[in-house]
Design a protein around this motif. Structure first.
Motif, short mmCIF file in Angstrom:
data_model
loop_
_atom_site.label_atom_id
_atom_site.label_comp_id
_atom_site.label_asym_id
_atom_site.label_seq_id
_atom_site.Cartn_x
_atom_site.Cartn_y
_atom_site.Cartn_z
N ASN A 255 -2.34 5.86 -8.16
CA ASN A 255 -1.55 7.08 -8.27
C ASN A 255 -0.98 7.60 -6.95
N PHE A 256 -0.69 6.68 -6.04
CA PHE A 256 -0.05 7.07 -4.79
C PHE A 256 1.45 6.89 -4.97
N HIS A 257 2.21 7.92 -4.63
CA HIS A 257 3.66 7.87 -4.76
C HIS A 257 4.29 8.26 -3.43
N TRP A 258 5.25 7.46 -3.00
CA TRP A 258 5.93 7.72 -1.74
C TRP A 258 6.89 8.89 -1.84
N GLU A 259 7.49 9.07 -2.99
CA GLU A 259 8.44 10.15 -3.24
C GLU A 259 9.80 9.91 -2.61
N THR A 260 9.87 9.18 -1.52
CA THR A 260 11.12 8.83 -0.86
C THR A 260 10.86 7.55 -0.05
N GLN A 261 11.90 6.92 0.41
CA GLN A 261 11.72 5.74 1.25
C GLN A 261 11.05 6.14 2.56
N VAL A 262 10.03 5.36 2.95
CA VAL A 262 9.27 5.65 4.17
C VAL A 262 9.26 4.40 5.04
N ARG A 263 9.61 4.58 6.30
CA ARG A 263 9.60 3.47 7.26
C ARG A 263 8.28 3.45 8.01
N SER A 264 7.81 2.23 8.24
CA SER A 264 6.55 2.04 8.95
C SER A 264 6.65 0.77 9.79
N PHE A 265 5.72 0.64 10.70
CA PHE A 265 5.56 -0.61 11.44
C PHE A 265 4.09 -0.98 11.32
N ASN A 266 3.82 -2.21 10.91
CA ASN A 266 2.44 -2.69 10.71
C ASN A 266 2.11 -3.80 11.70
N ARG A 267 0.89 -3.81 12.13
CA ARG A 267 0.34 -4.92 12.90
C ARG A 267 -1.00 -5.22 12.24
N ILE A 268 -1.13 -6.41 11.70
CA ILE A 268 -2.31 -6.75 10.92
C ILE A 268 -3.02 -7.92 11.58
N TYR A 269 -4.32 -7.74 11.78
CA TYR A 269 -5.16 -8.72 12.46
C TYR A 269 -6.10 -9.35 11.44
N PHE A 270 -6.03 -10.67 11.30
CA PHE A 270 -6.79 -11.41 10.30
C PHE A 270 -7.85 -12.28 10.96
N ASN A 271 -9.00 -12.45 10.27
CA ASN A 271 -9.94 -13.44 10.77
C ASN A 271 -9.51 -14.81 10.27
N ALA A 272 -10.18 -15.87 10.69
CA ALA A 272 -9.76 -17.23 10.37
C ALA A 272 -9.75 -17.51 8.88
N ASP A 273 -10.56 -16.75 8.11
CA ASP A 273 -10.62 -16.94 6.66
C ASP A 273 -9.59 -16.13 5.90
N GLY A 274 -8.80 -15.33 6.61
CA GLY A 274 -7.75 -14.56 5.96
C GLY A 274 -8.14 -13.12 5.64
N ALA A 275 -9.36 -12.73 5.92
CA ALA A 275 -9.74 -11.33 5.69
C ALA A 275 -9.09 -10.46 6.76
N VAL A 276 -8.78 -9.23 6.41
CA VAL A 276 -8.17 -8.30 7.35
C VAL A 276 -9.26 -7.69 8.22
N ASP A 277 -9.13 -7.83 9.53
CA ASP A 277 -10.03 -7.15 10.46
C ASP A 277 -9.50 -5.76 10.77
N TYR A 278 -8.23 -5.70 11.14
CA TYR A 278 -7.56 -4.44 11.47
C TYR A 278 -6.19 -4.41 10.82
N PHE A 279 -5.85 -3.28 10.24
CA PHE A 279 -4.50 -3.05 9.73
C PHE A 279 -4.03 -1.77 10.41
N LEU A 280 -3.17 -1.92 11.41
CA LEU A 280 -2.64 -0.77 12.14
C LEU A 280 -1.24 -0.47 11.63
N TYR A 281 -0.92 0.80 11.55
CA TYR A 281 0.39 1.21 11.05
C TYR A 281 0.90 2.39 11.86
N ASN A 282 2.19 2.55 11.83
CA ASN A 282 2.83 3.69 12.48
C ASN A 282 4.04 4.08 11.64
N PHE A 283 4.04 5.30 11.14
CA PHE A 283 5.18 5.78 10.38
C PHE A 283 6.23 6.34 11.32
N ALA A 284 7.48 6.18 10.95
CA ALA A 284 8.57 6.77 11.71
C ALA A 284 8.36 8.29 11.73
#
Length: 160
Positions: free
Chosen positions: A87-116
């Motif tokens: 039930n999350f709704h953006w309501e409008t277009q939202v710009r972001s920048f993501n940097r995602i760090y994965f371990n060797a098995d593909g699990a996410v270690d860090y998911f960093l984001y920055n919204f405009a």
């Protein structure tokens, strides 16, 4: 019926160097810096998923890079579905920048984001962060690598 979600991924960045022992963390770039894990530090630990110098990339061949692009776009699509199902709704277009760090098995270690700037309210960002944290706890990137890697991109989120 599967909900329709549109997430546009722009500019698959080639210059990204990122390995660390982390626990599935989702937070903004600013929070990461304030908690002593700035992206510059993570970049020094994780190898780049792709790079203009193939020797510096985890996914070296054009075929591997194409698979990576598809898997990365699918991950963002899966995140969009997860957000909508919760039930999350953006309501409008939202710009972001993501940097995602994965371990060797593909699990996410860090998911960093920055919204405009001024794209999202504090409350909406708090809700996004909580749901993103839940998402990364269980999400596994479909590509595996022999080492930890990172990928980044600008993103446009919107409801469909």
């Amino acid at each position: 019926m599967q909900p329709k979600i549109t997430i546009l991924v722009f500019g698959f960045l080639l210059y990204f160097t990122c390995s660390s022992s982390a626990q599935k963390i989702a937070m903004s770039f600013e929070e990461a810096a304030n908690q002593g894990v700035p992206f510059e530090h993570l970049d020094s630990l994780y190898k780049s998923a792709v790079h203009s110098d193939k020797d510096l990339a985890v996914f070296k061949s054009p075929d591997e890079q194409a698979k990576l692009r598809r898997a990365y776009a699918q991950m963002l699509h899966d995140l969009g579905i997860f957000l909508k199902e919760n039930n999350f709704h953006w309501e409008t277009q939202v710009r972001s920048f993501n940097r995602i760090y994965f371990n060797a098995d593909g699990a996410v270690d860090y998911f960093l984001y920055n919204f405009a700037p001024e794209q999202i309210s504090t409350e909406k960002e708090r809700e996004f962060k909580q749901l993103l944290h839940l998402f990364v706890q269980h999400y596994s990137f479909p590509l595996k690598a022999g080492e930890k890697f990172a990928q980044c991109s600008p993103v446009k989120y919107l409801d469909r």
